[in-house]
Scaffold this motif. Sequence first.
Motif, mmCIF file in Angstrom:
data_model
loop_
_atom_site.group_PDB
_atom_site.id
_atom_site.type_symbol
_atom_site.label_atom_id
_atom_site.label_comp_id
_atom_site.label_asym_id
_atom_site.label_seq_id
_atom_site.Cartn_x
_atom_site.Cartn_y
_atom_site.Cartn_z
ATOM 1 N N ILE A 1 -11.809 2.905 -8.345
ATOM 2 C CA ILE A 1 -10.580 2.494 -7.822
ATOM 3 C C ILE A 1 -10.769 2.298 -6.117
ATOM 4 O O ILE A 1 -11.228 3.180 -5.548
ATOM 5 C CB ILE A 1 -9.380 3.393 -7.861
ATOM 6 N N ARG A 2 -10.463 1.142 -5.697
ATOM 7 C CA ARG A 2 -10.772 0.933 -4.053
ATOM 8 C C ARG A 2 -9.327 0.803 -3.583
ATOM 9 O O ARG A 2 -8.544 -0.234 -3.789
ATOM 10 C CB ARG A 2 -11.664 -0.430 -4.068
ATOM 11 N N GLY A 3 -9.312 1.432 -2.386
ATOM 12 C CA GLY A 3 -8.179 1.357 -1.681
ATOM 13 C C GLY A 3 -8.396 1.219 -0.093
ATOM 14 O O GLY A 3 -9.417 1.111 0.131
ATOM 15 N N ASP A 4 -7.248 1.055 0.617
ATOM 16 C CA ASP A 4 -7.575 1.337 1.887
ATOM 17 C C ASP A 4 -6.720 2.387 2.833
ATOM 18 O O ASP A 4 -6.033 2.095 3.646
ATOM 19 C CB ASP A 4 -7.141 -0.215 2.647
ATOM 20 N N GLY A 5 -6.691 3.543 2.025
ATOM 21 C CA GLY A 5 -5.985 4.690 2.494
ATOM 22 C C GLY A 5 -4.657 5.086 2.059
ATOM 23 O O GLY A 5 -4.062 5.786 2.440
ATOM 24 N N GLN A 6 -4.472 4.438 0.815
ATOM 25 C CA GLN A 6 -3.200 4.630 -0.053
ATOM 26 C C GLN A 6 -3.060 6.151 -0.208
ATOM 27 O O GLN A 6 -3.828 6.994 -0.704
ATOM 28 C CB GLN A 6 -3.238 3.932 -1.260
ATOM 29 N N VAL A 7 -1.826 6.675 0.034
ATOM 30 C CA VAL A 7 -1.237 7.898 -0.520
ATOM 31 C C VAL A 7 -0.071 7.935 -1.276
ATOM 32 O O VAL A 7 0.667 6.884 -1.340
ATOM 33 C CB VAL A 7 -1.034 8.912 0.916
#
Lengths: 413, 413
Positions: free
Chosen positions: A405-411
């Motif tokens: 899983i690649r995100g950009d800071g998701q919470v």
Amino acid sequence: MNLETMGEKAQVASRKLAQLTTEEKNQALRSMAQALEDHTENIIATNQRDLKAAVGLKASFVDRLTLDRARIVGMADGLRQLARLADPIGDVVDAWTTPTGLEIAKRRVPLGVIGMIFEARPNVSVDASGLCFKSGNAVILRGGKEALQTNQMLVKVLRRVLADHGLDPNAIQLIEDTSHEVANQFMQLTEYLDVLIPRGSARLINAVAQQATVPVIKTGAGNCHIYVDDDADLAMAIDVVVNAKVQRPSVCNAAEKLLINSAVASEYLPAIAQALIDQKVELRGDKRAQAILGDQVNPATSEDWDTEYNDYIMAIKVVDTLDEAISHINQHNTQHSEAIITNNYANSQRFLAEVDAAAVYVNASTRFTDGSEFGFGAEIGISTQKLHARGPMGLKELTTTKYVIRGDGQVRK
Amino acid sequence: MNLETMGEKAQVASRKLAQLTTEEKNQALRSMAQALEDHTENIIATNQRDLKAAVGLKASFVDRLTLDRARIVGMADGLRQLARLADPIGDVVDAWTTPTGLEIAKRRVPLGVIGMIFEARPNVSVDASGLCFKSGNAVILRGGKEALQTNQMLVKVLRRVLADHGLDPNAIQLIEDTSHEVANQFMQLTEYLDVLIPRGSARLINAVAQQATVPVIKTGAGNCHIYVDDDADLAMAIDVVVNAKVQRPSVCNAAEKLLINSAVASEYLPAIAQALIDQKVELRGDKRAQAILGDQVNPATSEDWDTEYNDYIMAIKVVDTLDEAISHINQHNTQHSEAIITNNYANSQRFLAEVDAAAVYVNASTRFTDGSEFGFGAEIGISTQKLHARGPMGLKELTTTKYVIRGDGQVRK
């Protein structure tokens, strides 16, 4: 070496194996094949020592234990074939992006460490090692005590190839203490074994399923049925029943039981029975089959319906309806392979839907349930359980998946 | 009723369930939802009796045991949601024709009979029944003794709906004898159970894995890590670490451990620690974290690295390299969910490839490992084993496959 140590070493090796490229694995497989052929004389000589100690054992057992030139070439060819097969590792099985922008990929990865428990056949050492290696898994082998010296020699050859290729030889290990105590410990090595696959007799497989705390894949029990419907072609019924019974009676996908609809039993059964008797098959029948076949058939006991003969024996039961056939099969089968011979479309659909088995057939021999016949190229066994894998298990069945899983800071809110 | 009888009835029911159309299942699910809402008063009154008997139990336990109006609506909505989800049964996963003309289709079918063992939460009775029913499986439930009366009431409501729809009520059964002896027998009901899924504490899950001879899917243990790389964005690191720790600390995908690269530890750690402390998180640190954080952190013991707190506690370790982080995680994790915070591409790739877990993240909170966040719509648990299913388990993970093979008289040569 104790099992904990072996498990730890296998786990370390498995982490490195998981990162190899397909080409690195294929090169090693080809070298293993070559090394086996180069050591033919040595292997045969070692196998002779095992065979010498095998006095008093059944001829079929001694046959399984024996390695000759042809079988060594067969093992080597099997490894070369594995090198040609597609590598399932890294395949993306599914991928999507969530509403919050997370990129999720379900990626195929090795299981990790696979335990194999088997009996007389030393070629399992090589076949299983090759399959596990190609699918990125470390393997710990525990073969029968009668084949110990042969297995030691085979594993030594394979491990040396791994070392020569700069790979961790502990990707392939053999348990050299063949006592029952150690086998039982092996079945409970939960910290290191991701799965345990028993290969051999029903007795072995059931013992493992009972003893093991490690996840087990049950393989190979086959009480397979052929049901000849009231709307079946007689010539096809004869061909398929005879093929399924006698083409290789010792294997799990051979048919053991013949069910036949009462509407055609008097007409069809004598011809089918004669074809089987011509192939030296002993027939055992229920009362109605006895009434039709007379002396050609021995009485079947209730035990027969649950027995996998693996031999030139077939039990016959006359049923009145498709329902009765399906219900008999679901009660007595081992969920391996079941076939109907019919020209009735609705009956074929119901049989396929309602019979509970790894493989269900219309108008074909049960003998096709096999990794190579299915086109998998190789097979580590035929799963008769429903969890993880069902039916012939090839490379793909020796893998699991991982969500990447690649995100950009998701919470999460 | 004894377990054998229950198992037999479940198996009979499962064979009928497997043949239902999606619409038949969806109608029953919607009726179940309505029936639960219609019986709200009754259910709450029954639950009150369980709660009255629960004197002296922990508040968190009593909370899990409680059903109020909102939770009943929640269960009903869950069933309606299941009715809206795609039915995996019948899907053709793969299909091909062999050189001899056999048409092979790998078709998705139900597992058969699923056993569920759970603890205080009575809503598991409804959630699991709905998931199993939609996926065509019969279920046998064994809930905690404290919730027995509530579970009995819920199951009674669901079974009556099945009967009203002309379906076999034995598709959903509850074990009413909550003794340990019966639970142990349940775990060994190999003749009837295709899989056993424990839901609850790590203690329960490990006990089941030890005792069971039935195949088990282990769920829910989560010792999850976040590694803050030397090339990480501090603001993102704070957001993700705080979210993963405190957004819901009691669940398995909450982070329990913070690893941080020594190159940025002195700069980043005080800010991250302060943000956690602001959220009332107790910090436990290794020697190097203690040196940086002083009084803000308690000393971590070696036991901490293997502990899933499920609470406002986080342990912190300073590491020198990505390798050290990966190797610490692979040694101590429960293979649930692991995250790296980094802007370094190569490091992100290595973390994703080398960390062994059901879900591996770059720059996102571990809290996303969840059936509904993944878009599965429903979840029966999160598998932390590698066999059969890994990660969040939705409807598809409650199925197996069957090879359906159509021929025209093929025999094996």
